[in-house]
Design a protein around this motif. Structure first.
Motif: not given
Length: 457
Positions: A47-49, A160-166, A168-174, A193-198
């Protein structure tokens, strides 16, 4: 904490946990390709990040195979697996448009139909695909080829940008300023490289386009392809057009006595002033007699859904693709030989142009490593009947083999199938070694391996 069981995972997330014997399981395990029949142990409809982070941790810490599903259109069925965890983003589909900045942020389960509907309300758009049920995530991470590519670049060029869960389970702004290495890698490196949530995209003003397919007698194929080769080199960038083979479906604009006949086609989209459309399409009518067509001004979202009926969920699919620098006479001869034998109305070859704006981006600026190619070719066989699978795969392989000598060793990763793992290095081109470095840094244990995989060092 990290969950040890599906029940414990359910305590940590807002979304839905589905396991075998649940009422939703049979429907939830399906992907778009009907050839894929796998039975994951756990399906998480996030349902969410936060749900994404918890699910990544659950799969990693419990040693499960992990598949990530957006639109579910992966030809090889990478959005599912046997006995592992499926992270299904299909409930994460919100799109927020900023009309003043001409940007839009969309969640990772958004389809191009969702995205185009939201942005069209503001007279804006970005490069998307040609089927509305395709997810923005898979298309963008692999490249993003569509009608607007020649004028506005690939989908990833508009990211322009993406939110990605890598892993290690952490969220990065890329973006270009934060975590720039992984931002570089996800623009063409696929889901490694991870799961892009947005995803945040830049948008262009666009409302109505002049669009449509034009059908020619199959005997005109060589003429059409040679014309197209010369025409598209210098065509205005507002023109997105590609040749194809198409068995005529039973549609009103095609004479009834020609339903089921094979045609050579050009599908064209003029994204400039729609009032110029008829004049801009004149060249397609001058080259040979158009036997049937459905062209005219239409809202941009409509063209993205035009092929949906030929490509429904559950249709059995097999793909091959190559990048092409030059459409030589010998290559055209191979198309003339094999294309007209497309076995079903949903089987085809499309030759998408990726010149123009796509080639203005340096080959090393993003992970998309084939900026010198002029075309991206896809050969697809699809039908509802499993009895046809072997023959249809043979048609694709024979066709692909015939054009391979006139193509690049690599192809678009979104057009690869499950037997193309040997092509991974070539598909990523000159950027493979740098991608390998980023993969080894962010996912050293290869948690995200259900994709066109870059195995870490």
């Amino acid at each position: 904490m990290t969950a040890k069981t599906p029940s414990e995972l359910g305590d940590l997330i807002r979304g839905q946990i589905i396991i075998e014997n649940d009422a939703d399981y049979e429907e939830a395990r399906q992907v778009h390709n009907g050839m894929i029949d796998k039975r994951p142990a756990v399906i998480v409809r996030a349902a969410n990040a936060g749900d994404v982070m918890a699910t990544v941790n659950y799969a990693r810490d419990n040693g499960y195979d992990l598949s990530v599903r957006g639109g579910g259109h992966s030809g090889p069925g990478f959005g599912t697996n046997d006995g592992g965890v499926v992270l299904d983003l299909s409930r994460m589909r919100s799109v927020r448009v900023n009309p003043n900045a001409k940007t839009a942020r969309a969640e990772g389960g958004t389809t191009w139909g969702d995205f185009n509907s939201a942005t069209h309300a503001f007279g804006l758009a970005t490069t998307g695909g040609v089927v509305s049920t395709t997810g923005i995530a898979g298309l963008t991470l692999g490249g993003g080829i569509g009608y607007l590519s020649r004028g506005h670049g690939l989908s990833l060029d508009n990211l322009i940008s993406a939110d990605i869960v890598t892993a290690d389970g952490k969220m990065l702004i890329a973006n270009e300023n934060e975590n720039a290495d992984i931002f570089w890698a996800i623009r063409g490196g696929g889901g490694n490289f991870g799961v892009v949530t947005s995803f945040e995209y830049k948008l262009q003003p666009l409302d109505t386009v002049y669009w449509g397919p034009m059908f020619y007698e199959i005997e005109e194929t060589e003429t059409i392809f040679k014309f197209y080769r010369d025409y598209i080199k210098d065509a205005p960038r507002e023109m997105g057009a590609f040749p194809a083979f198409q068995i005529a479906p039973p549609l009103p604009f095609i004479p009834e006595d020609r339903h089921g006949d094979m045609f050579c086609a050009i599908v064209a989209c003029w994204s400039g002033d729609p009032a110029q459309g008829e004049q801009r399409f004149k060249a397609f009518h001058d080259v040979a007699e158009v036997k049937a067509e459905m062209v005219g001004p239409v809202p941009y979202p409509a063209i993205n859904a035009a092929f949906d009926g030929l490509f429904p969920t559950g249709i059995r699919q097999y793909w091959k693709g190559n990048f092409v620098k030059e459409l030589t006479d010998d290559a055209i001869a191979a198309h003339v030989q094999h294309g007209p034998s497309a076995p079903t109305v949903s089987s085809t070859m499309h030759l998408y142009p990726i010149n123009g704006a796509c080639q203005e981006v340096d080959a090393g600026a993003t992970a998309f490593g084939h900026r010198d190619a002029n075309f991206s070719m896809v050969i697809l066989a699809a039908s509802e009947d499993p009895a046809n699978d072997a023959a249809h795969k043979k048609w694709v392989r024979d066709y692909s083999g015939a054009v391979a000598p006139y193509s690049e060793p690599g192809g678009y990763i979104n057009f690869m199938d499950d037997d193309d793992s040997s092509r991974v290095r070539e598909n990523f081109g000159g950027n493979y070694d740098r991608l390998l470095e980023v993969k080894s840094r962010y996912d050293p244990d290869n948690l995200f391996r259900n994709n066109q995989n870059i195995a870490p060092q």
